[in-house]
Enzyme design. Structure first.
Site, PDB file in Angstrom:
ATOM      1  CG  ASP A  45      -1.820   1.174   1.316  1.00 16.67           C
ATOM      2  OD1 ASP A  45      -2.958   1.030   0.861  1.00 16.67           O
ATOM      3  OD2 ASP A  45      -1.398   2.248   1.796  1.00 16.67           O
ATOM      4  CE  LYS A  75      -3.782   4.781   0.764  1.00  9.84           C
ATOM      5  NZ  LYS A  75      -2.352   4.575   0.993  1.00  9.84           N
ATOM      6  CG  HIS A 108      -4.519   9.849   0.538  1.00  9.12           C
ATOM      7  ND1 HIS A 108      -3.189   9.770   0.218  1.00  9.12           N
ATOM      8  CD2 HIS A 108      -4.614   9.408   1.823  1.00  9.12           C
ATOM      9  CE1 HIS A 108      -2.516   9.304   1.259  1.00  9.12           C
ATOM     10  NE2 HIS A 108      -3.352   9.078   2.241  1.00  9.12           N
TER      11      HIS A 108
END
Ligand code: A2P
Length: 280
Positions: A45, A75, A108
């Site tokens: 991630d 993101k 995000h």
């Protein structure tokens, strides 16, 4: 304990992800990703704002793994909200990561009323771009991060695709029950950022006592507790030993009673970041 969750579009997502927030760019990020993949993580991630996408991409390449065996998330940052900017941000992200596609792309933070009069519209425009990218096949799932139920409710009014994921802060003492309940009811999988409270949980005496019973560390207890709550943890570390330790959570089970004790813990520290109050 299953090693995968299934998202609402039927795609499997590895049940523990390797977090990279605050992982410094350069050799540390490259080596951390290589180590994570070596010890078994298949899910990484990152985010454009972390400033480490190029190094994460290099770590992935150096690991020698098959791309299709990995699950990579990034993101879109707050300055890139809106249709055109989001499309451009995505292109930059996959270029920096040196990838042809992403497994998951998230908004995000939601645009919110404290900063934008037309916050609902702005989120809708960003989401339209996310749907567009999804429909081109360059991302296999799309979702959000830090969305509270009222942000999701507004988004769902115009969305044609329900977000697959909502990534929120989640750790003992900060379970965001209302948000998690809303997500579960809408078939949105919750991911936990700061699963160790950015390290703040590690000195908690109650957690230490429970962890000792299982001969596990407090970090392992927190990560396992998150999984047993049906939430997907994203622990971050730059230490090779701790990266390995944080993945060793499939060989024990927390009892019902201990789950309840941890679920009942009072707030004992967290980021303090509230999406409706942030100024970035
Ligand atoms: P480090 O990267 O030096 O290991 P969170 O995932 O909640 O954001 O927590 C990350 C913080 O916790 C980082 O400061 C990280 O430091 C530390 N950390 C991660 N895993 C462990 C662990 N198993 N034991 C102790 N500290 C850890």
């Amino acid at each position: 304990m299953n090693k995968y969750f299934k998202m609402n579009n039927g795609i499997a997502i590895p049940a523990i992800g390797f977090g990279t927030w605050q992982t410094p760019d350069g050799d540390i990020a490259i080596q951390s990703v290589e180590q994570a993949i070596k010890v078994g993580y298949r899910h990484i991630d990152t985010a454009a704002i972390y400033g480490n996408e190029q190094s994460i991409g290099s770590g992935i390449k150096k690991s020698g793994s098959n791309r299709k065996d990995l699950f990579i998330t990034s993101k879109v940052w707050n300055t890139e909200r809106g249709y055109d900017k989001t499309l451009r941000a995505f292109d930059k992200t996959i270029k920096d990561l040196q990838l042809d596609y992403l497994d998951l792309y998230l908004i995000h933070w939601p645009a919110t009323a404290n900063q934008f009069e037309n916050w609902e519209r702005l989120n809708t425009e960003t989401w339209k771009a996310m749907e567009k990218i999804y429909n081109t096949g360059k991302v296999h799932a799309i979702g959000v991060s830090n969305f509270q139920p009222h942000h999701l409710e507004a988004l769902l009014n115009s969305a044609t695709i329900v977000p697959a994921i909502n990534q929120i802060e989640f750790h003992p003492g900060f379970m965001q029950e209302k948000c998690v309940k809303y997500c579960k009811e809408h078939n949105i999988l919750v991911e936990a950022w700061s699963p160790l409270g950015t390290g703040r949980m590690l000195s908690n005496n109650l957690l230490k006592t429970i962890a000792d019973k299982y001969q596990k560390s407090v970090a392992q207890l927190c990560i396992r507790w998150i999984l047993q709550n049906g939430v997907l943890p994203l622990p971050k570390s730059i230490s090779p030993d701790r990266i390995k330790e944080n993945f060793e959570i499939f060989d024990f089970e927390i009892s019902k009673e201990d789950m309840q004790t941890i679920n009942n813990m009072e707030y004992c520290g967290g980021s303090g970041l509230d999406p409706d109050k942030i100024s970035f």
